[in-house]
Design a protein around this motif. Structure first.
Motif, mmCIF file in Angstrom:
data_model
loop_
_atom_site.group_PDB
_atom_site.id
_atom_site.type_symbol
_atom_site.label_atom_id
_atom_site.label_comp_id
_atom_site.label_asym_id
_atom_site.label_seq_id
_atom_site.Cartn_x
_atom_site.Cartn_y
_atom_site.Cartn_z
ATOM 1 N N PRO A 49 0.825 -1.210 0.000
ATOM 2 C CA PRO A 49 0.000 0.000 0.000
ATOM 3 C C PRO A 49 0.859 1.260 0.000
ATOM 4 O O PRO A 49 1.956 1.284 0.548
ATOM 5 C CB PRO A 49 -0.815 -0.124 1.300
ATOM 6 N N PHE A 50 0.335 2.293 -0.640
ATOM 7 C CA PHE A 50 1.058 3.550 -0.760
ATOM 8 C C PHE A 50 1.133 4.246 0.590
ATOM 9 O O PHE A 50 0.127 4.418 1.279
ATOM 10 C CB PHE A 50 0.354 4.447 -1.777
ATOM 11 N N ASP A 51 2.352 4.614 0.974
ATOM 12 C CA ASP A 51 2.570 5.382 2.198
ATOM 13 C C ASP A 51 2.564 6.856 1.811
ATOM 14 O O ASP A 51 3.518 7.362 1.233
ATOM 15 C CB ASP A 51 3.910 4.988 2.830
ATOM 16 N N GLY A 52 1.486 7.557 2.120
ATOM 17 C CA GLY A 52 1.327 8.941 1.688
ATOM 18 C C GLY A 52 1.887 9.979 2.629
ATOM 19 O O GLY A 52 1.684 11.185 2.412
ATOM 20 N N ASN A 53 2.595 9.553 3.662
ATOM 21 C CA ASN A 53 3.160 10.500 4.626
ATOM 22 C C ASN A 53 4.578 10.872 4.198
ATOM 23 O O ASN A 53 5.484 10.041 4.273
ATOM 24 C CB ASN A 53 3.171 9.866 6.019
ATOM 25 N N PRO A 54 4.819 12.111 3.757
ATOM 26 C CA PRO A 54 6.167 12.503 3.316
ATOM 27 C C PRO A 54 7.218 12.377 4.411
ATOM 28 O O PRO A 54 8.410 12.252 4.114
ATOM 29 C CB PRO A 54 5.996 13.965 2.899
ATOM 30 N N ALA A 55 6.769 12.411 5.682
ATOM 31 C CA ALA A 55 7.709 12.386 6.801
ATOM 32 C C ALA A 55 7.795 11.025 7.472
ATOM 33 O O ALA A 55 8.372 10.905 8.558
ATOM 34 C CB ALA A 55 7.317 13.447 7.838
ATOM 35 N N SER A 56 7.257 9.984 6.842
ATOM 36 C CA SER A 56 7.364 8.653 7.436
ATOM 37 C C SER A 56 8.804 8.164 7.335
ATOM 38 O O SER A 56 9.548 8.573 6.441
ATOM 39 C CB SER A 56 6.437 7.674 6.717
ATOM 40 N N PRO A 57 9.237 7.288 8.246
ATOM 41 C CA PRO A 57 10.616 6.773 8.170
ATOM 42 C C PRO A 57 10.952 6.168 6.816
ATOM 43 O O PRO A 57 12.054 6.362 6.297
ATOM 44 C CB PRO A 57 10.656 5.727 9.285
ATOM 45 N N GLU A 99 14.045 6.442 1.830
ATOM 46 C CA GLU A 99 14.093 6.208 0.390
ATOM 47 C C GLU A 99 13.012 7.065 -0.281
ATOM 48 O O GLU A 99 11.924 6.576 -0.630
ATOM 49 C CB GLU A 99 13.871 4.729 0.079
ATOM 50 N N PRO A 100 13.289 8.353 -0.498
ATOM 51 C CA PRO A 100 12.239 9.262 -0.967
ATOM 52 C C PRO A 100 11.966 9.219 -2.467
ATOM 53 O O PRO A 100 10.902 9.660 -2.902
ATOM 54 C CB PRO A 100 12.799 10.638 -0.579
ATOM 55 N N VAL A 101 12.894 8.685 -3.283
ATOM 56 C CA VAL A 101 12.742 8.789 -4.741
ATOM 57 C C VAL A 101 11.465 8.103 -5.240
ATOM 58 O O VAL A 101 10.736 8.671 -6.075
ATOM 59 C CB VAL A 101 14.000 8.250 -5.456
ATOM 60 N N PRO A 102 11.102 6.893 -4.794
ATOM 61 C CA PRO A 102 9.832 6.303 -5.240
ATOM 62 C C PRO A 102 8.621 7.142 -4.837
ATOM 63 O O PRO A 102 7.639 7.221 -5.589
ATOM 64 C CB PRO A 102 9.813 4.935 -4.545
ATOM 65 N N PHE A 103 8.688 7.762 -3.673
ATOM 66 C CA PHE A 103 7.595 8.633 -3.227
ATOM 67 C C PHE A 103 7.467 9.835 -4.166
ATOM 68 O O PHE A 103 6.363 10.201 -4.577
ATOM 69 C CB PHE A 103 7.867 9.090 -1.792
ATOM 70 N N TYR A 104 8.591 10.453 -4.516
ATOM 71 C CA TYR A 104 8.553 11.581 -5.449
ATOM 72 C C TYR A 104 7.908 11.161 -6.769
ATOM 73 O O TYR A 104 7.065 11.883 -7.328
ATOM 74 C CB TYR A 104 9.973 12.088 -5.759
ATOM 75 N N ALA A 105 8.329 10.004 -7.277
ATOM 76 C CA ALA A 105 7.833 9.541 -8.580
ATOM 77 C C ALA A 105 6.324 9.304 -8.540
ATOM 78 O O ALA A 105 5.596 9.674 -9.465
ATOM 79 C CB ALA A 105 8.559 8.268 -9.002
ATOM 80 N N ARG A 106 5.862 8.688 -7.464
ATOM 81 C CA ARG A 106 4.419 8.403 -7.336
ATOM 82 C C ARG A 106 3.616 9.704 -7.346
ATOM 83 O O ARG A 106 2.602 9.810 -8.057
ATOM 84 C CB ARG A 106 4.183 7.621 -6.048
ATOM 85 N N LEU A 107 4.067 10.698 -6.588
ATOM 86 C CA LEU A 107 3.324 11.952 -6.547
ATOM 87 C C LEU A 107 3.369 12.667 -7.899
ATOM 88 O O LEU A 107 2.349 13.187 -8.359
ATOM 89 C CB LEU A 107 3.878 12.874 -5.462
#
Length: 414
Positions: free
Chosen positions: A7-15, A20-28
């Protein structure tokens, strides 16, 4: 049987997303480029063009005093006078002003930051870098953070402002609580950080006022003496001079410290690019630009909506906090072909990365930081052949907050 997608973790400040922020950036960027985070209670902008346009947009204000006060809660719960120094200093910083007031402060603070003036500092930067490397060269290994990146930027910015040698350790002591307040880790007692920061700012302000008084009678060629001339000409108040000097001291070394370790780690984990640079140091300027793009020390910069407006069909309301994703914009495939590839010969002339933000608030110290990075990496590669990550000690990331990213330690050997 294939397992279900995580599941997508939508919290930018989660551990997970901080580590590993790059996948989060790409998803957004792909799915929700103007994203509201309930966890942070703020908007996140991740596409390159949107981030660029947000920095141009006068509806997004740099005045974040309300944001800081909201983070701290009601002043009566903090106690009278316990954060006055911190709030006063923030109020007078150019980074918190918009329009003509920002232009006035920046114009007077920027003396000494011209390309010609900064080039005159290259020999001093090189001398400092060579001294630091010489101390450890015979050891065959070092922690880059401890031996170089935490040492060089504060020495350079202190030289730049004419801070006496014997007083420089104080600035490292004052910078830590100020940095902690500006980028608190999740779950931290922000009020306690503010109180520590308030003490540090108070001591720094007292020191700078005494130093400024000395410079009135005995000016030098340093940037502080030049800023003092602007203050005496009536273009800057004493409080503004002191607050912006402290801003330059703090911002002038904390981010460059992280960027040195980020850049070196990128080089050492991409051996083909490292070899390319070792073979042709003429690529150093483009290499530094790629290091800044690939892993910037400041992943986000935030603004406050001064009025309600629409962006990509989303309503950003007056007073909302808006985070511009500098690191996310730097990985946008619409701006940078194959953006997750580290390529020191990449063309940075046509599309600029956002590591130093953009527009009126573009980092005033960008030119100094670039020179520090170029010279530091050249000294490291020239003096330490065989430079590589230490196989016996793993690096330790510094990624506890959204605002700063670097390394706690970066062991290397040669």
């Amino acid at each position: 049987m294939a397992s279900e997608a995580e599941p997508f973790d939508g919290n930018p400040a989660s551990p997970k997303n901080l580590l590993e922020p790059v996948p989060f950036y790409a998803r957004l960027r792909e799915v929700d480029p103007v994203y509201w985070s309930d966890a942070v209670h703020a908007w996140f902008i991740t596409r390159h063009d949107d981030v660029l346009n947000c920095f141009r947009d006068p509806r997004l204000s740099a005045n974040r005093m309300g944001f800081y006060q909201a983070q701290l809660g009601p002043l009566e719960q903090i106690g009278p006078g316990l954060i006055d120094n911190l709030m006063l200093s923030l109020t007078h910083q150019m980074s918190m002003r918009d329009g003509p007031e920002h232009v006035r402060m920046r114009r007077q603070t920027s003396v000494g930051f011209s390309p010609q003036a900064l080039d005159a500092w290259r020999p001093a930067i090189r001398h400092t870098a060579e001294q630091l490397v010489a101390r450890v060269k015979s050891q065959g290994r070092m922690d880059v953070v401890k031996a170089v990146s935490r040492q060089l930027p504060p020495i350079v910015i202190a030289d730049f402002l004419g801070i006496p040698q014997e007083d420089r350790d104080k600035f490292l002591e004052w910078s830590e609580p100020i940095a902690d307040f500006n980028a608190p880790a999740a779950g931290t007692d922000v009020v306690a950080l503010a109180r520590r920061g308030n003490v540090a700012i108070g001591e720094l302000v007292d020191y700078l006022k005494a130093l400024i008084e000395k410079r009135r009678h005995d000016p030098g060629q340093d940037a502080l003496s030049q800023m003092l001339q602007a203050q005496e000409a009536g273009r800057m108040t004493l409080d503004e001079l002191v607050s912006n000097t402290s801003l330059i001291l703090f911002a002038g070394h904390t981010t460059t410290t992280d960027q040195i370790s980020n850049g070196l780690y990128a080089l050492l984990t991409h051996p083909e690019e490292l070899h390319k640079l070792q073979s042709d140091l003429g690529l150093m300027r483009s290499a530094v630009e790629e290091m800044l793009r690939f892993n910037p020390a400041v992943p986000y910069m935030h603004r406050i909506a001064a009025e309600t407006f629409e962006l990509r069909g989303k309503t950003i309301k007056k007073g909302d906090v808006v985070f511009m994703g500098l690191a996310a914009a730097n990985r946008d495939p619409q701006a940078f072909p194959d953006p997750d590839r580290f390529d020191i010969s990449r063309d940075h002339l046509h599309t600029k990365h956002m590591a130093f933000t953009f527009g009126a608030h573009h980092c005033i110290g960008a030119g100094l930081a670039r020179r520090e990075l170029e010279i530091t990496f050249e000294v490291l590669l020239t003096n330490l052949p065989g430079l590589r990550l230490d196989e016996d000690q793993a690096p330790q990331l510094k990624c506890h907050s959204m605002m700063f990213r670097g390394f706690e330690s970066l062991p290397v050997r040669w």
